[in-house]
Design an enzyme around this catalytic site. Structure first.
Site: not given
Lengths: 507, 490
Positions: A40, A43, A46, A51, A79, A186, A346, A437
């Site tokens: 929509s 709306i 964000v 970055a 970056k 919706v 992230t 890891y």
């Protein structure tokens, strides 16, 4: 494969996560799915994460996007890392580079030798041995190149771009490749009475969009995963107390364009500064328990380095994630599935990771064959693994501090931390070892950068680093420092590199 | 000096291949370290000390300790490019396990998924036919992989087939060169520190040997490590073989290919060495009495008890178990020495100070465990009941429980041909694909990425690949000639 065999995917939400999902699915699974995206225009998005992390390049390449074209369209800059200021203590700073420190010598990591020399006061700051750090500081940039052990290839890079332009860029791409966009909000969600799976979304326009698989990219609202499927929220705010941000772009100051993001710790959180080609993004991430909105906005407005280009805009969030990201036939991607604050850029990575796993485990012919429980479980296992590792890494930035100048820093310095992080920190403190890891974000150099940058000094180092005579070692390490500096100095100026790139495209 | 008291001395219990390898690697990494090796009577059940098979990772270990391939060939080693499993499949067709890339980048998506799609379309050569290493192995040919990535003879790995006693002699010579001379003795007891660690080893002849760190390389009983704490997990439920009958047969022409042949009672192997052939029969004592085993393998003259299992914490206090003392494997898969080498290098990488801090040992133990269970998974997958069903050994396999991680791998693979990610895998995806597809585990669901390529474009590309690979062996000399060439060049 016939049309009837295709899995009908409905992507709910047209922000960054939504268009990344749609673009990847139509590009990589052209015969396995159809994609409807519902958004929509009313709306707002964000527009998280201006970055990014180096992994974004794999996404750009896999889709076959042209880097220079994509960068120009999103006013992107390169970056090389993040400059953290005032985190370990007021006045401290370090760069977390996208690259390694030095080179291993006789199978022992460089930082062990560095620890030995540094203890004797015979080494410079660890950043002096990282090409990414040296280039960032000199505002220089070049595409990494050369044999793997060459210093000119010892780093990676990411982009800083305008997230409000990234979505639309991917939208064009996705629509060209067959994604259908439907405008609407919706109104209601139609679910299967027995299985609980979502069958369709009904829009305020009267339209109904049916699907076999629903990807919830509705942001913090989490309309499908959170509301409809009622997947519980796992709250991490006891470790990551920041729950607000106020953002405001400003004009670029005169001078160079930094090829890095800056994060400056403040009394109740931290402030970002992301230089783009045409402006600078700024924002203050803070804990509402420690600072009110007005004070945060005032602090932000006071500190920006150029003329404001918009009014301060507030965002509310909380750290944590939905217990499972894939429930029934609903997969949450992006903020709809969880949120970790942008301290290490992230957000876009998490959306990308979720999309990559979804493609790996994509349910073919979901309309007739359904979704295998094993695929869902595997998806959730992979997402959990990523979130847990990033969570620990973020907490480290707050907890490893000597700051005692505000309630906020006193809280994070003294709070209980996850056992997994406590063990990692102890391992490093003992002899500079990083818990191992091999898959996921933030491998050894990242942890080393933050540990050392925030004042966790190992008590010892790898015993083998005591092998070479101190003078010999000091000479070798000194030579490396010169080579690192020379490598960075040979790179073009970042702003000039960008201008050249843009000019090449124009021509 | 490092900011804490460093480990200045080690005592190694056991002077087999694992004990000597550990002593040498520690001495190489830490000049000045005092190293004592106690040569205990060898434990016949210590398979890592006596199996000739290795994995390509052995080259890394040899680099670290300063052994070159020529030294090893001179000590009786030969090249090992793959293992042929015969009568293992339900249809009796052999399959070859070899290390290296399979297929090529024919289209977006994983190669094995394209192969599966071609198979679904009704016509494709065996999966092994797309691996140059497997095709060479099937033809008993070997050549060193080319450095040129465009060559079809690049992108594969190879290992060595050792002559264990001669290899051990070579290690002894290298140890001597480093001034490490094993002393003959046997463990009678240990003296403990108040903190639980070992203060000294007490030998049967009355000697007392003290060190900062003790390496238990004495075999599966782990007599030293067990004195400071127990906790051995029994893997017998997952890996059924509990007996190995071994013996020596006359020499065969050298070959780079090992043979594993399924028999009704288990399987047998033949490992051709330069002057003899090592043979063995793996079976289950509860199904096949030892006397019957000797009738099946007349050359067999020594029965070894096999008891797969692992210590939950191979490193406890200042005692580190290595080799069979830490992990005892099934005799399949040639991973025994690989795990021992990986453990030695990991211990050096994570060597704690003399306080043996709990977090440092925990990191070592965690990684060792992760690696060991995935080797276990790879071995146990060989016994997946999609293969042969004739004979008591094979009939019993469908009742076998599976460790969770293997069940997860098999479920994901059988469903969609995907291998779930696990940390510290020893066998790479190509190895797993070769084994699982070779055993006839055919994924149900086509991969959505690979399926974007139509069979019409795929099949000709696959045909060209197969033809190119099939032509390779004829271009190479027989292995005995290749080996002779290498030896002449020395």
């Amino acid at each position: 494969m016939t049309g009837i065999d295709r899995t009908r995917v409905v992507v709910l939400g047209g922000g960054t996560a939504g268009w990344m999902t749609a673009a990847a699915l139509v590009r990589l699974l052209p015969t396995a799915c159809t994609v409807d995206l519902v958004e929509s225009a009313e709306i707002g998005i964000v527009g998280v994460g201006e970055a990014t992390l180096p992994h974004i390049r794999a996404f750009v390449q896999r889709l076959g996007l042209d880097e220079a074209d994509f960068m120009r369209a999103t006013h992107a800059t390169f970056k090389l890392g993040i400059d953290f200021r005032d985190f370990g203590a007021i006045g401290d700073s370090y760069i977390h580079p996208f690259g390694t420190f030095g080179r291993p010598l006789a199978d022992v990591g460089f930082h062990h030798y560095w620890l030995r020399l540094a203890k004797e006061g015979r080494a410079g700051p660890i950043g002096d041995y990282s090409v990414a750090v040296a280039a960032a500081k000199g505002h220089r940039f070049a595409i990494p190149d050369g044999p793997a052990d060459d210093l000119a290839a010892s780093f990676g890079y990411a982009y800083q771009f305008d997230a409000n332009l990234f979505g639309p860029y991917l939208r064009r791409f996705a629509e060209e490749h067959g994604a259908r966009r439907t405008e609407g909000r919706v109104q209601s969600i139609d679910r299967h009475p027995e299985t609980g799976d979502v069958r369709a979304v009904r829009l305020n326009t009267g339209m109904t969009i049916e699907g076999d698989l629903f990807v919830d990219c509705s942001g913090f609202r989490s309309l499908l995963l959170g509301d409809a499927m009622a997947e519980p929220w796992e709250d991490w705010s006891r470790w990551l107390p920041c729950d607000r941000a106020v953002a405001m772009p400003c004009a670029s100051p005169a001078g160079p364009i930094e090829p890095y993001t800056r994060a400056t710790a403040k009394s109740a959180g931290w402030q970002w500064r992301i230089p783009l080609q045409h402006r600078v993004g700024n924002g203050y991430v803070y804990s509402s328990a420690h600072l009110d909105d007005q004070a945060a906005a005032d602090a932000l407005v006071r500190s920006v380095e150029g003329a404001p280009l918009a009014d301060p805009r507030f965002l509310k969030f909380r750290a944590g994630r939905r217990r499972n990201s894939w429930v029934g036939n609903v997969v949450g991607v992006g903020l709809a599935s969880g949120f970790l604050e942008p301290l290490e850029s992230t957000s876009i990575y998490l959306a990308q990771m979720a999309i990559t796993q979804l493609i790996e485990l994509f349910p073919q012919r979901a309309g007739t064959d359904g979704i295998a429980a094993g695929d869902r479980a595997e998806y959730n296992r992979m997402v959990d693994m990523e979130y847990d590792r990033i969570r620990d890494f973020l907490i480290l930035h707050y907890h490893a501090t000597r700051r005692d100048d505000s309630d906020f820093w006193n809280h994070v310095r003294t709070m209980d931390i996850p056992d997994t992080l406590a063990e990692k920190m102890d391992l490093f403190r003992r002899a500079g070892r990083v818990a191992h890891y091999s898959q996921g974000l933030f491998l050894e150099p990242s942890w080393i950068a933050v540990y050392l940058g925030q004042g966790i000094v190992p008590q010892a180092w790898d015993q083998r680093a005591d092998g070479p005579a101190l003078d010999t070692l000091e000479r070798a390490v000194g030579k490396l420092r010169t080579q690192v500096a020379d490598t960075a100095a040979a790179m073009p100026d970042h702003a000039a590199f960008l201008a050249h790139r843009n000019a090449t495209i124009a021509a | 000096m490092t900011g804490r008291p460093p480990v200045a001395s080690i005592a190694v219990l056991g002077a087999g291949i694992v004990g000597l390898s550990a002593a040498i690697a520690f001495a190489r990494a830490l000049p000045g370290l005092s190293v004592t090796v106690i040569e205990t009577p060898p434990d016949p059940a210590a398979l890592a000390d006596r199996m000739p098979g290795t994995l390509p990772s052995i080259a890394t270990f040899h680099d670290r300790i300063g052994l070159g391939e020529a030294d090893l060939i001179a000590a009786g080693a030969t090249h090992r490019i793959g293992t042929r499993l015969s009568d293992w499949r339900h249809d009796g067709a052999p399959l070859v396990l070899a290390h290296g890339d399979r297929g090529a980048a024919v289209a977006p998506g994983a190669f094995h998924q394209h192969w599966l799609n071609a198979r679904r379309a009704g016509r494709v050569a065996a999966f092994d036919a797309f691996s140059s290493a497997a095709v060479l192995a099937a033809a008993d040919r070997f050549v060193h992989p080319s450095d040129d990535p465009a060559s079809p003879l690049s992108k594969f790995g190879y290992a060595l087939r050792l002559d264990p006693p001669r290899y051990r002699d070579l290690l002894r010579a290298l140890a001597r060169h480093l001034r490490i001379v094993p002393t003959i003795g046997d463990l009678a007891g240990v003296e403990r520190h108040p903190d639980g660690g070992v203060a000294a080893l007490l030998l049967t002849d009355g000697r007392r040997i003290a060190a900062d760190l003790y390496l238990d390389c004495s075999g599966p009983a782990a007599r030293l490590r067990m004195s400071v704490g127990t906790g051995r997990a029994d893997w017998g439920a997952f890996l059924p073989v509990d007996r190995l009958l071994i013996g020596t047969a006359p020499p065969q022409p050298p070959t780079p290919t090992d043979d594993l042949v399924a028999l009704p009672t288990g399987w047998r192997f033949a490992r051709p060495l330069r002057d003899r052939t090592l043979v063995g029969l793996a079976y289950v004592a509860g199904q096949t009495p030892d006397s019957s085993a000797r009738r099946i393998l007349p050359a067999g003259d020594e029965t070894v008890v096999v008891a797969p299992g692992a210590l939950a914490d191979p490193w406890a206090h200042n005692v580190l178990a290595l080799g069979d003392a830490a992990v005892a494997l099934d005799p399949l898969g040639d991973a025994n020495l690989h795990l021992a080498h990986a453990a030695i290098l990991r211990a050096i990488d994570l060597l704690p100070g003399r306080d043996f801090g709990a977090t440092e040992l925990a990191e070592y133990n965690r990684r060792s465990h992760r690696q060991a269970i995935r080797v276990r998974a790879f071995q146990a997958a060989h016994y997946h009941p999609t293969g042969r069903t004739r004979g008591p050994f094979w009939k019993g396999l469908h009742r076998l429980p599976r460790p969770d991680d293997l069940a997860h791998t098999l479920d994901q693979f059988a469903h969609r041909g995907r291998l779930p990610f696990y940390e510290d895998e020893s066998f790479d995806p190509d190895d797993w694909h070769g084994l699982l597809l070779g055993l006839g585990i055919m994924p149900n669901v086509p991969d959505p990425i690979a399926s974007a390529t139509a069979p019409a474009t795929l099949l000709p590309a696959l045909d060209r690949l197969v033809d190119g690979i099939a032509a390779l062996p004829a271009r190479l000399p027989p292995y005995p000639a290749y080996l002779a060439q290498l030896e002449r060049r020395r």
